[in-house]
Write an enzyme that holds these catalytic residues in place. Structure first.
Site, PDB file in Angstrom:
ATOM      1  N   SER A   1       0.828  -1.200   0.000  1.00 37.51           N
ATOM      2  CA  SER A   1       0.000   0.000   0.000  1.00 37.51           C
ATOM      3  C   SER A   1       0.870   1.260   0.000  1.00 37.51           C
ATOM      4  O   SER A   1       1.631   1.489  -0.932  1.00 37.51           O
ATOM      5  CB  SER A   1      -0.960  -0.034   1.189  1.00 37.51           C
TER       6      SER A   1
ATOM      7  N   ASP B   1      -3.014   6.632  -3.372  1.00 36.39           N
ATOM      8  CA  ASP B   1      -1.778   6.078  -2.834  1.00 36.39           C
ATOM      9  C   ASP B   1      -1.276   5.030  -3.835  1.00 36.39           C
ATOM     10  O   ASP B   1      -1.922   4.780  -4.857  1.00 36.39           O
ATOM     11  CB  ASP B   1      -2.004   5.531  -1.430  1.00 36.39           C
TER      12      ASP B   1
ATOM     13  N   ASP C   1      -1.207   1.823  -4.336  1.00 34.98           N
ATOM     14  CA  ASP C   1      -2.023   0.723  -4.851  1.00 34.98           C
ATOM     15  C   ASP C   1      -3.467   1.155  -5.097  1.00 34.98           C
ATOM     16  O   ASP C   1      -4.323   0.334  -5.397  1.00 34.98           O
ATOM     17  CB  ASP C   1      -1.970  -0.493  -3.932  1.00 34.98           C
TER      18      ASP C   1
ATOM     19  N   ASP D   1      -5.954   2.133  -3.308  1.00 27.35           N
ATOM     20  CA  ASP D   1      -7.103   1.820  -2.465  1.00 27.35           C
ATOM     21  C   ASP D   1      -7.488   2.998  -1.582  1.00 27.35           C
ATOM     22  O   ASP D   1      -8.588   3.023  -1.019  1.00 27.35           O
ATOM     23  CB  ASP D   1      -6.877   0.547  -1.636  1.00 27.35           C
TER      24      ASP D   1
END
Length: 592
Positions: free
Chosen positions: A171, A321, A323, A325
């Site tokens: 992440s 961000d 990734d 999500d």
């Protein structure tokens, strides 16, 4: 602690246990013998050589890597890349994949898994290792065709009806990190694992780790996911926008992550005008060269986006961000105004830049309000939900629209499981606007919903800033902030929490404490957690908990204003939060 050290171990770290020198070297050599990665082999060989030669620093480094193990918990795995069981590497991933496969085959006779990965260092390698080991264990295995956002993998679990999903990502962690996020299908509906599945999988991994990974059967008989799955995600996500008016000008940054390819398709399909992009951050780059820390909440992370927005005259900034999500939104300040309502010190400190990032609570309140209005228009029931450390603003929206509301423990593994969920969020920039499609936070879907709202507001001659003011006037003004007190060691945190329980404060600053909810033995529907919720006279609250990732006590402060004009309500809420923040700092300093 450097920025690279923050948010490293999602599952906690009790620190290395004492380790006999001979046992340490034996463990390291045993690990080396099974390590298939030339880079980590060379790194470990050097540490062994230096330790043998009496190098104290090398021995300490070796002990940190081998005296403990990255724990597999409800966040899966996450840690720094490197050799050894307390690092992310191909040996650890192989053991995790085999353990997860054993867990899945114990639950059903013919399980299936879909595997995704982002653009971080070794994400593709870890994903292929996982696919080969899963296939070798008899699990029908599907591998995403290329690096993609986490929400697309979470969608694929539900869309394909698989038994499980694995996303290789860390992440918004530092560049040196990677991780392993697990979802379960079936009765779990595509949500992240929670208790007791985490401990059951961890037990299987421990059994696998007793043997060399060379003993694990591997197979290349796995399938690549067809692009029709990604097409379906794009279509369903774009549909959230309806038919947005044209004319909204926005800046987009992917923060060196994997969000752009999918987001671009979604924005175009939804009918938004093409965004102005931050080209330096647009494509995946595991080094994250333009930011100290790849998290849009961090100071400086949006500086390039602010510059692009000023140059282009944009109405809005959209940031994902790495990734994709999580979603961050920034709005322009009116000339000569301060960032009213913001509790983000980093962005509020320099209003001369002309922009400020909205807090996660502000975005959550606006998207939750939009969800409530949508339900009212459709005459449908639904539940709004937020983590208990998020603002009470969403609960106020639910009361206003006569909807059900639920607080959950922190994390979307809890938020996503709320019955009848229509919208959920947590203050750390995570939003779930379309639970039928994805059961995890989804920064792309949230961006579409927010852009549609902003487009409609602009077409009506209004703005996001005015919508926030309208929220204050119609629902109430809610202010929030956080206080973190850092310690040398995490082992110090239990004593602080124990002291607060044994000598509960009667006041926070000059404001009287009405009652304290102690979650240590469970509270209401919540399982036992190291949390204290302090209710203050007038309905304000202070929530205290130790960080699960760092040696910090974290405090969440919330207050509201409900009387007078929108401006008077805002002033009341901000004033109470400021007084409580000063009182909390004084209280915690006294506990040191």
């Amino acid at each position: 602690m450097t920025p690279d050290d923050r948010a490293r171990h999602e599952n906690g770290d009790a620190g290395p246990a004492p380790f006999d020198a001979d046992a340490l070297l034996t463990a390291a050599r045993t690990w080396l013998a099974q390590d298939p990665d030339p880079a980590t082999r060379a790194e470990l060989e050097q540490l062994i050589t230096d330790t043998d030669a009496g190098d104290a620093a090398a021995r300490a480094e070796l002990a940190d890597r081998f005296a403990s193990r990255l724990a597999f918990g409800t966040a899966g795995l996450r840690g720094e890349l490197g050799a050894g069981p307390n690092r992310m590497n191909r040996v650890l991933v192989a053991q995790a994949a085999a353990g997860l496969a054993a867990y899945l085959t114990s639950r059903e006779p013919a399980p299936t898994v879909v595997i995704g990965y982002d653009g971080r260092m070794n994400s593709d390698v870890f994903a292929r290792d996982t696919a080969e080991i899963m296939a070798g264990a008899g699990v029908r295995t599907l591998l995403m065709p290329r690096l993609l956002p986490t929400p697309v993998l979470a969608f694929a679990v539900r869309h394909l009806g698989t038994s499980a999903g694995v996303m290789v990502t860390a992440s918004h962690n530092p560049p040196r990190d990677n991780g392993y996020k697990v979802y379960l299908g079936g009765a779990d509906g595509g949500s992240q694992i929670n208790t007791p599945a985490d401990s059951d999988i961890a037990a299987q991994i421990e059994r696998v780790a007793e043997h060399p990974i060379a003993d694990l059967p591997r197979s290349e008989r796995y399938d690549l996911v067809d692009d029709t799955v990604i097409d379906a995600y794009v279509e369903q996500t774009a549909a959230l926008a309806g038919t947005p008016p044209h004319g909204l000008r926005f800046v987009y940054t992917a923060m060196h992550g994997v969000g752009w390819e999918t987001s671009q398709r979604v924005f175009e399909r939804a009918g938004f005008d093409a965004p102005v992009v931050v080209r330096e951050q647009l494509l995946p780059d595991p080094a994250f060269p333009t930011v100290a820390f790849p998290n849009p909440e961090e100071p400086g992370a949006l500086d390039l986006a602010y510059e692009a927005a000023r140059d282009s005259g944009a109405d809005l900034i959209v940031a994902h961000d790495p990734d994709a999500d999580r979603l961050a939104i920034a709005i322009p300040l009116m000339p000569g105004t301060a960032p009213e309502g913001s509790t983000d010190v980093a962005d509020a400190a320099d209003p001369a830049r002309g922009w400020r990032r909205l807090t996660g609570n502000e975005v959550g309140a606006l998207l939750g309000w939009r969800a409530a209005e949508r339900l009212q228009h459709l005459d449908r029931p639904g539940t709004l939900a937020a983590s208990l450390v998020s603002s009470p603003a969403l609960a106020a929206v639910a009361r206003k629209y006569r909807l059900d509301y639920a607080d959950t423990l922190t994390g979307f593994k809890w938020v996503s499981r709320v019955g009848g969920l229509a919208f959920g969020y947590e203050e750390a920039l995570g939003y779930l606007v379309d639970p039928k499609k994805v059961r995890d936070k989804d920064g792309i879907s949230a961006a579409v919903d927010f852009l549609a709202m902003a487009s409609e507001l602009k077409a009506a001659g209004s703005s996001v800033a005015e919508r926030l003011r309208e929220f204050d006037a119609r629902i109430g003004a809610f202010a929030s902030t956080q206080v973190s007190l850092r310690f040398e060691k995490r082992s110090e945190l239990p004593a602080i929490m124990r002291s607060l329980r044994e000598r509960p404060p009667a006041h926070v600053g000059e404001l009287r404490v009405e009652r304290i909810d102690d979650f240590s033995g469970g509270f209401g529907p919540f399982p036992p957690s190291d949390i204290l919720r302090v209710w203050i006279e007038g309905g304000s609250r202070v929530i205290v908990r130790p960080s699960g990732t760092e040696p910090k006590i974290k405090v969440y402060i919330d207050a509201a204003g409900s009387d007078g004009t929108a401006e008077e309500r805002r002033a009341t809420a901000d004033g109470i939060v400021a007084r409580l923040e000063a009182g909390v700092r004084q209280l915690l300093q006294g506990e040191r």
